[in-house]
Enzyme design. Structure first.
Site, PDB file in Angstrom:
ATOM      1  NE  ARG A   1      40.940 -38.364  27.739  1.00 43.54           N
ATOM      2  CZ  ARG A   1      40.959 -38.008  29.019  1.00 43.54           C
ATOM      3  NH1 ARG A   1      40.827 -36.731  29.337  1.00 43.54           N
ATOM      4  NH2 ARG A   1      41.099 -38.906  29.966  1.00 43.54           N
TER       5      ARG A   1
ATOM      6  CE  LYS B   1      49.077 -47.046  47.828  1.00 39.15           C
ATOM      7  NZ  LYS B   1      49.004 -45.646  48.324  1.00 39.15           N
TER       8      LYS B   1
ATOM      9  N   GLY C   1      43.847 -46.253  33.348  1.00 41.05           N
ATOM     10  CA  GLY C   1      45.063 -45.757  32.708  1.00 41.05           C
ATOM     11  C   GLY C   1      46.175 -46.782  32.591  1.00 41.05           C
TER      12      GLY C   1
ATOM     13  N   GLY D   1      37.870 -42.594  36.024  1.00 40.96           N
ATOM     14  CA  GLY D   1      36.974 -42.553  37.178  1.00 40.96           C
ATOM     15  C   GLY D   1      35.581 -43.058  36.870  1.00 40.96           C
TER      16      GLY D   1
END
Length: 394
Positions: free
Chosen positions: A36, A190, A350, A373
Site C-alpha cells: 500500500r 456466501k 482480498g 469494501g
C-alpha cells in the site's frame, strides 16, 4: 468522469494534503508488507517533481476517536522512507504539521480525532487550513464519508491522486462503459454478503459466472441436494429471484455443471467428480469443494466470447489442492487472453487477489484493485462519498 486529476492542478509552491491508505500489516513494530505504501509513491513523486510539498493524512486501525499508542502511524516511517527514498517528517499535531517545512510530512493517525469519522465540518475546516490543495489517493476509503475522505473536498481545490485515478478509470471501463460483451465471475462462500452485488450485476452484464459456496445455494434453490456442502438455505429464495431477474434482463448465468465432491476437507483427500444440477443428490457426509473439468471448460469458453471480465471471489476452496484447480485454471486462461489483447480484466477483493497471485495470473490482469469494501460498493452500484465529493468540487 468529472473529477480533476493532478494534471489539472498548479502545484508549484503549494502544500498538498494527500489522503492515502497506508493501513499496512505490522508485526513486532515493523511493516511486513509495504504494497500500500508503494501504491502511493507515484502521487508523492509527481507532486514533488512539480514543486509541491506533501502532507500525508492516513488512518491506521480502528482507534474510534481516541489516542491508541499501538495504532500510531510512526511505525510506518521506515517503510515510507525506504519506498520514497527520502526523509519523511512525522508530526503528531496539526500545529506540528503547520510548522513543518519538509517536502514530505506524515500526520499522526487521523482517526485519533473524533471529528474524522463523524465528518465534523469544523474538524474538516481545521484540516483544510494545513494545505492549499486536497488530493484523495485512497480509493479504498472512498466509501466512507469521513472528514479526510469527503468533507475536505468541499472546502478546497481538490483532485484524485494517481492511484485513485487508475482505480476509477479501470472501474469505469469495466462496468460503467465497458467493451461488450461483458461478464463477471462472482465467487466466495456466501450469497448473503453479495446480494446487492448480484442484483446490480445482472442488470449490466451479458454473462454472470457464479462459483464457490455461493453456487451451492443457487443449485440447492433449483432442487439439488448437496449433503453437507456449504450453502445458505435461508437465501435460496433470493437465489431464485436473482436467476429470474437475470432471465428478464438477458444476462446468461453460468453455474457449475460438475464438481469435486469429498467427505472431508484437507490437502490431497480423495474426491469424486459429480455431475451438478437440479437432480443432484449427494450423501449426507459429502460436500462440493470445487468446480469440475466440464465447468472449467464452460467458463473458459465463456471468457473467449467476452471483451471485458470482472472478477470477485474464488470458484472453490482454492487454498488447498486439489480444490484449487477451477480457480487456478480459469484465472490463467483469463490472464492469457488479457496478454493477447483479447480481454480487459479487472479484479478485486482480498481472496480474489490472493487467488490470482497463487495462480501467477495477477500481473497479467488489466487492473487489480486492492480496495475491498469500496470495490464491492462500486460494483453494487452505490455512490461512494469520497468519489462524489471530488466530482462535486469541480
Amino acid at each position: 468522469m468529472t473529477w480533476k486529476t493532478l494534471d489539472d492542478m498548479d502545484l508549484e509552491g503549494k502544500r498538498v494534503l494527500v489522503r492515502v491508505d497506508i493501513n499496512v500489516p505490522v508485526e513486532k513494530g515493523k511493516v511486513t508488507d509495504a504494497t500500500r505504501i508503494e501504491k502511493i509513491a507515484p502521487t508523492v513523486r509527481d507532486i514533488l517533481s512539480r514543486g509541491g510539498r506533501v502532507l500525508l493524512v492516513a488512518h491506521f486501525g480502528r482507534p474510534k476517536g481516541k489516542v491508541v499508542l499501538d495504532m500510531s502511524l510512526r511505525v510506518t516511517i521506515p517503510a515510507l522512507e525506504n519506498v520514497l527514498a527520502r526523509h519523511v517528517t512525522f508530526v503528531e499535531t496539526f500545529d506540528g504539521a503547520e510548522a513543518a517545512t519538509n517536502d514530505v510530512v506524515l500526520l499522526e493517525n487521523i482517526r485519533f480525532h473524533p471529528g474524522e469519522e463523524a465528518n465534523d465540518p469544523a474538524f474538516a475546516a481545521e484540516l483544510a487550513e494545513l494545505a492549499q490543495i486536497y488530493c484523495n489517493d485512497a480509493f479504498s476509503a472512498a466509501h466512507r464519508a469521513h472528514a479526510s475522505t469527503e468533507g475536505l473536498a468541499h472546502l478546497m481545490p481538490s483532485c484524485a491522486g494517481r492511484q485513485m485515478e487508475a482505480e476509477l478509470r479501470a472501474l469505469e471501463a469495466a462496468l460503467s462503459k465497458p467493451k461488450r460483451p461483458v461478464g463477471a465471475v462472482v465467487g466466495g462462500a456466501k450469497v448473503s454478503t453479495k446480494i446487492e452485488l448480484l442484483e446490480n450485476l445482472v442488470e449490466k452484464l451479458d454473462v454472470l459466472i457464479i462459483g464457490g459456496g455461493m453456487a451451492n445455494t443457487f443449485l440447492a434453490a433449483q432442487g439439488a441436494q448437496l449433503g453437507k456442502s456449504l450453502r445458505e438455505p435461508d437465501f435460496e429464495q433470493t437465489a431464485r429471484e436473482i436467476l429470474d431477474k437475470a432471465a428478464r434482463t438477458g444476462c446468461r448465468v453460468i453455474l457449475p455443471v460438475d464438481g469435486k465432491v469429498a467427505r472431508s476437507f484437507g490437502a490431497g483427500v480423495p474426491y469424486d467428480v459429480v455431475t451438478m444440477g437440479a437432480d443432484t443428490v449427494l450423501d449426507e457426509d459429502q460436500m462440493v469443494l470445487d468446480a469440475g473439468p466440464q465447468s472449467i471448460a464452460a467458463i473458459t469458453q465463456a471468457f473467449d466470447g467476452l471483451e471485458t471480465l470482472i472478477w470477485n471471489g474464488p470458484l472453490g476452496a482454492f487454498e488447498i489442492a486439489p480444490f484449487d484447480e477451477a480457480t487456478m485454471a480459469t484465472a490463467r486462461h483469463a490472464a492469457a487472453l488479457t496478454q493477447a489483447g483479447k480481454l480487459i480484466t479487472v479484479a478485486g477483493g482480498g481472496d480474489t487477489v490472493a487467488a490470482l497471485h497463487m495462480a501467477g495470473a495477477a500481473d497479467d490482469f488489466t487492473y487489480i484493485s486492492t480496495a475491498g469494501g469500496a470495490f464491492l460498493e462500486w460494483m453494487e452500484g452505490k455512490t461512494l462519498p469520497g468519489v462524489a465529493a471530488l466530482e462535486a468540487s469541480t
